[in-house]
Write an enzyme that holds these catalytic residues in place. Structure first.
Site, mmCIF file in Angstrom:
data_model
loop_
_atom_site.group_PDB
_atom_site.id
_atom_site.type_symbol
_atom_site.label_atom_id
_atom_site.label_comp_id
_atom_site.label_asym_id
_atom_site.label_seq_id
_atom_site.Cartn_x
_atom_site.Cartn_y
_atom_site.Cartn_z
ATOM 1 N N LEU A 1 2.437 -0.217 10.044
ATOM 2 C CA LEU A 1 2.446 -1.645 9.750
ATOM 3 C C LEU A 1 3.698 -1.983 8.948
ATOM 4 O O LEU A 1 4.351 -3.000 9.170
ATOM 5 C CB LEU A 1 1.183 -2.028 8.973
ATOM 6 C CG LEU A 1 -0.144 -1.663 9.634
ATOM 7 C CD1 LEU A 1 -1.313 -2.271 8.865
ATOM 8 C CD2 LEU A 1 -0.194 -2.130 11.074
ATOM 9 N N ARG B 1 -1.586 13.763 8.841
ATOM 10 C CA ARG B 1 -2.397 13.708 10.052
ATOM 11 C C ARG B 1 -2.232 14.932 10.954
ATOM 12 O O ARG B 1 -3.204 15.428 11.512
ATOM 13 C CB ARG B 1 -2.015 12.464 10.853
ATOM 14 C CG ARG B 1 -2.436 11.229 10.146
ATOM 15 C CD ARG B 1 -1.958 9.997 10.826
ATOM 16 N NE ARG B 1 -2.583 8.860 10.162
ATOM 17 C CZ ARG B 1 -2.354 7.598 10.478
ATOM 18 N NH1 ARG B 1 -1.500 7.309 11.438
ATOM 19 N NH2 ARG B 1 -2.963 6.643 9.841
ATOM 20 N N GLY C 1 6.699 -8.963 23.517
ATOM 21 C CA GLY C 1 5.666 -8.414 22.641
ATOM 22 C C GLY C 1 5.446 -9.313 21.439
ATOM 23 O O GLY C 1 6.382 -9.940 20.934
ATOM 24 N N ALA D 1 5.739 -6.313 14.954
ATOM 25 C CA ALA D 1 7.196 -6.366 15.041
ATOM 26 C C ALA D 1 7.643 -7.606 15.818
ATOM 27 O O ALA D 1 8.458 -8.393 15.326
ATOM 28 C CB ALA D 1 7.722 -5.092 15.701
#
Lengths: 659, 248
Positions: free
Chosen positions: A451, A340, A50, A54
């Site tokens: 983030l 949220r 990935g 990160a």
């Protein structure tokens, strides 16, 4: 044995978190961790899967430290990882506004926002590291928004009352990711990172109990290869795409973490998924993904629906006194900036009451008329211009003149691979960072914290903690003929060959859509016992049908996007089952996990701290209650639940109140 | 609506390709261009054909993965990415040509998928600030005037999709390269490597086989993020300045 069976195993006793005052723990851990001599580092190979915030930051930083990094991404370039789509911003406890912010307050807000289901020590470290992230990114040339005096601008986000979110217009994720990507590119050019783009990890290689490599497929040639290293880092993001419709990129997937789970890594809190309140509603059955409108819009936009049911007049014909600004009404102190999970459920409630707007009544208004009147159109455009353009492109409506229509959508997954304080999974040598792990957000993530966590893990936390593991395991080479290697490769080949050979009559996407709808209906914004049991009955049937009826054209030895899709979907079935099982067993509401049976008289989530103040870490034991012959693999043993009891020494659990 | 698609099909880099005609029906004007192709692909799979391969990922116009030449224009008739192009910009009965990016430095991988790794190598040659993790000073130590920060941002918006190269009659990567040069060279943090950055990135760009710039300006018109054409002039000035300083 039934599909809803599980057994309770040994609790997780040691998270490797140091004792002592919480503000000293991270320094203490760094001091007690063993180090690798700089001259010895080049002997070690670290595999990083990935290249998002990160993974990109970890790959660059480990290479800068002198390790040999071998890195992978399925995209054609590391710059395209889905972190790039994050819009709103990144939190940091800089207190530049002098508005009472501090590391402790960021820590407090994050534990509370996560509804007391995160590990205090990790969250405290995250808050501490947050200030260094901003420094690092500015040094890389990340063009954050600035005031006229040349200093950094900030804004506020849901769930907090300070202004600690740094941003780069509505493209903060893009700018932060490009910073990490550029640092990574420097290391690739220097030969310190061996980058494999368009290469997807399909299995983990575990030898003598340690993670020693991966099996990966070159997506262009179809070649299956093995890569070996001294440690493996998974930075492969979350699993929101299990729902088919989500704000994730189309190819984001759970295969890396799921394969690691099947090889022995515990999977924690899979039912903790986040529904983002401000997405563009779906326009029809052709919808392939949902587009988020940054939560930052809630700073200046006002959310409302008509007071009367079935009022389908155009918004400008509904007079002020006939509008219900329901968030401002129910939560006067946080108003439109409630967290949220609360904003999403409130939207669902008004739509369920029949007061939703737009096609199918699945939407609420987000109105900028007041903001345009107060600040002027130019100022609104400067803050949100690109978001307004995006909205207009998709819906053909102009949000400067007509209120936006928004509806909640799956956005982020708080659950993920269980990790200790060092971000190591239960497989020694396997680390998980960013959204791929479960560590910092509890049952609900606050805006602009993804983030922060991705970069905290990649730039600062993992590069410190991985040293300790590597120092304790001197480098040795892996024998490519080891039975564990050949078995992992064979497993991958068997699975792909099987997908190609079924030659049925349904497309991979048709199964994915059906699974997604099943999950959204039964394990989405609200869950209940009957619905979860129904889903747990249905998923194995659907999975069985998939292996019987899926049609994957082409061959495995070329670029074959249908094969990639089908392989990812095959893992979603198993993951979906574990999500539903986790949701069924957690008979409480917390954060994004709302069990209808457990709510306060006001309809808010009611936690049950006596029974559920733990992280649920699941151990794979086979295909659940299903007989193994149905699936060609697995042992037919139900999963085992290991509880990590959460201790709150600094932030005492209370019923969250944003009223 | 009902459409006729003529799509470039090519099995692999060394294989011959050809335009192939498909009819699609029942297309909603709310579909994105990629969702329209999804519809075609679902049908092709069931008919036993291979679906059309194309790159895509975020489908919200920011990752830069998607990109095809639609009726001769990179990303089609609207100034946006292909994923954000909606079918309401086409009319019932239209014939639409769909081709991959065409440039010597972007070889075709399959169908509409091309290899844009040359962009990564250009960035690796100097499109960064050397600031190893941990070495950063306090963020407010160096104020950056707002207009400078805004200029940097405007150029940093590039998503690396390659539309500029596809639109250019010369297959030039000047807009892509200059966007990064300007982003970093105007900032105080980028100043120490100002000269080496522009010299190395231009050398890498030339080495990858991109064409030269003849100020046609098609690149900036095709750019979905509106990177300004002026970036190229600024890069040329930076290049000249660095060359005169003799710095490398």
């Amino acid at each position: 044995m039934s599909y809803v069976d599980y057994t309770v195993g040994e609790p997780i006793a040691d998270t490797k978190c140091p004792a002592g005052p919480i503000e000293e723990r991270w320094d203490r851990r760094r001091f007690t961790a063993k180090l690798v001599n700089p001259a010895n580092r080049r002997k070690y190979t670290v595999i990083v899967v990935g290249t998002g915030l990160a993974g990109g930051s970890a790959g660059a930083t480990l290479a800068e430290q002198g390790y040999h990094v071998v890195q992978f991404c399925y995209q054609d370039s590391p710059r395209r990882a889905h972190s790039i789509a994050a819009q709103g911003g990144i939190n940091a406890a800089k207190n530049y506004r002098n508005d009472g912010d501090s590391i402790h307050r960021l820590f407090y807000d994050t534990v509370k926002g996560g509804d007391f289901r995160a590990r205090e020590s990790n969250v405290r470290r995250l808050a501490q590291v947050s200030v260094e992230i901003i420094d690092q990114c500015v040094a890389q040339g990340v063009p954050f928004a600035r005031e006229y005096g040349g200093l950094l601008d900030t804004r506020s986000f849901g769930g907090v009352q300070v202004s600690r979110t740094f941003y780069a217009r509505g493209q903060t994720g893009q700018q932060l990711l490009l910073g990490a990507y550029q640092a990574l590119s420097r290391q690739i050019a220097a030969g310190n990172v061996e980058m494999h783009a368009r290469t997807e990890m399909l299995d983990l290689i575990v030898i003598d109990g340690r993670a020693r490599g991966i099996v990966a497929r070159d997506l262009v040639t179809g070649e299956i290869s093995t890569y070996f290293g001294d440690a493996v880092v998974l930075a492969t993001g979350g699993y929101g795409n299990v729902f088919y419709l989500s704000t994730n990129a189309k190819n984001s997937n759970a295969t890396a973490i799921w394969r690691a789970h099947r090889r022995g890594a515990y999977f924690a809190n899979p039912c903790f998924t986040q529904i983002h309140p401000t997405c563009i509603p779906r326009s029809g059955d052709h919808q392939s993904k949902l587009t988020l409108m940054s939560e930052s819009l809630r700073n200046d936009g006002r959310i409302w629906v008509p007071k009367a049911k079935g009022d389908n007049r155009p918004p400008d014909r509904i007079p002020e006194q006939e509008r219900d600004y329901y968030l401002e009404r129910i939560y006067p102190s946080f108003g439109n900036l409630v967290p949220r999970d609360i904003a999403s459920r409130a939207a669902k409630n008004v739509c369920d009451e029949g007061r939703g707007v737009g096609p199918g009544g699945q939407g609420v208004y987000l109105d900028f008329a007041d903001a345009v009147a107060r600040m002027g159109r130019d100022k609104v455009a400067e803050k949100y211009g690109n978001l307004f353009e995006m909205y207009q492109r998709i819906t053909a409506e102009n949000p400067y003149e007509v209120p936006m229509r928004i509806y909640p959508a799956i956005h982020y997954t708080m659950g993920g691979l269980w990790v200790d304080y060092d971000l190591q999974t239960t497989i020694p040598g396997l680390f998980a960072i960013g959204e791929a792990n479960f560590s910092d957000h509890g049952a609900n993530r606050l805006g602009a914290s993804a983030l922060m966590q991705g970069l905290a893990d990649g730039y600062f936390v993992l590069p410190s903690t991985i040293n300790d593991y590597l120092a304790r395991h001197p480098h040795d080479t892996v024998d490519p003929r080891h039975p564990c290697v050949t078995e992992a490769v064979a497993d991958v080949r068997v699975r792909l060959d099987k997908l190609l050979s079924v030659n049925g009559d349904r497309t991979p996407d048709s199964f994915h859509r059906e699974l997604g709808e099943l999950l959204w209906d039964n394990c989405g914004m609200a869950r209940n016992d009957a619905g979860l049991r129904k889903a747990l009955e249905r998923i194995p049937e659907l999975r069985e049908e998939f292996w019987r009826r899926v049609k994957v054209p082409g061959s495995g030895s070329e670029l074959n996007q249908s094969l990639e899709k089908a392989n990812r979907i095959s893992d979603y079935f198993e993951l979906a089952e574990l999500m539903c099982l986790d949701a069924l067993h957690r008979e409480e509401s917390c954060g994004g996990h709302f069990r209808e049976e457990s709510q306060t008289p006001q309809g808010e989530a009611a936690r049950d701290d006596d029974r559920f103040a733990y992280a649920a870490a699941w151990e794979w034991r086979g295909e659940g209650g299903r007989p193994p012959e149905e699936h060609g693999g697995g042992t037919g043993v139900a999963p085992v639940l290991h509880k990590e009891q959460l201790v709150f020494e600094y932030v005492h659990p209370t019923q969250r109140s944003y009223a | 609506m009902r459409l006729t698609l003529r799509i470039w099909r090519q099995r692999g880099p060394e294989r011959p390709g050809a335009m192939t005609t498909y009819e699609v029906d029942g297309i909603s004007e709310d579909m994105s261009f990629l969702e329209m192709l999804d519809t075609l692909n679902e049908r092709l799979i069931l008919e036993g054909d291979e679906p059309v391969a194309f790159d895509h990922d975020c489908r919200e116009g920011i990752c830069g993965a998607c990109g095809m030449v639609i009726n001769g224009q990179a990303h089609g008739p609207e100034r946006t990415t292909t994923c954000q192009l909606h079918m309401r910009h086409f009319a019932d009965g239209d014939t639409i040509d769909v081709e991959p990016w065409r440039a010597a430095a972007f070889p075709v991988v399959k169908d509409l998928v091309v290899d844009r790794s040359a962009f990564d190598r250009i960035i690796g040659s100097g499109g960064y600030v050397t600031a190893p993790t941990g070495s950063a000073p306090e963020a407010h130590a160096t104020p950056v005037p707002k207009p400078v920060a805004d200029t940097a941002f405007e150029h940093a918006e590039c998503i690396g999709c390659g539309a500029c190269v596809a639109a250019c009659p010369n297959g030039s990567a000047m807009l892509f390269t200059s966007a990064k040069v300007v982003h970093l060279n105007v900032l105080p943090q980028g100043a120490p490597e100002r000269e080496s950055r522009v010299l190395d990135m231009v050398a890498a760009m030339d080495g990858e086989g991109f064409g030269g710039c003849t100020n046609t300006g098609e690149c900036a018109l095709a750019c979905p993020k509106g990177v300004p054409l002026q970036a190229i002039a600024t890069m040329n000035r930076e290049f000249l300045r660095a060359t005169r300083k003799g710095a490398r």
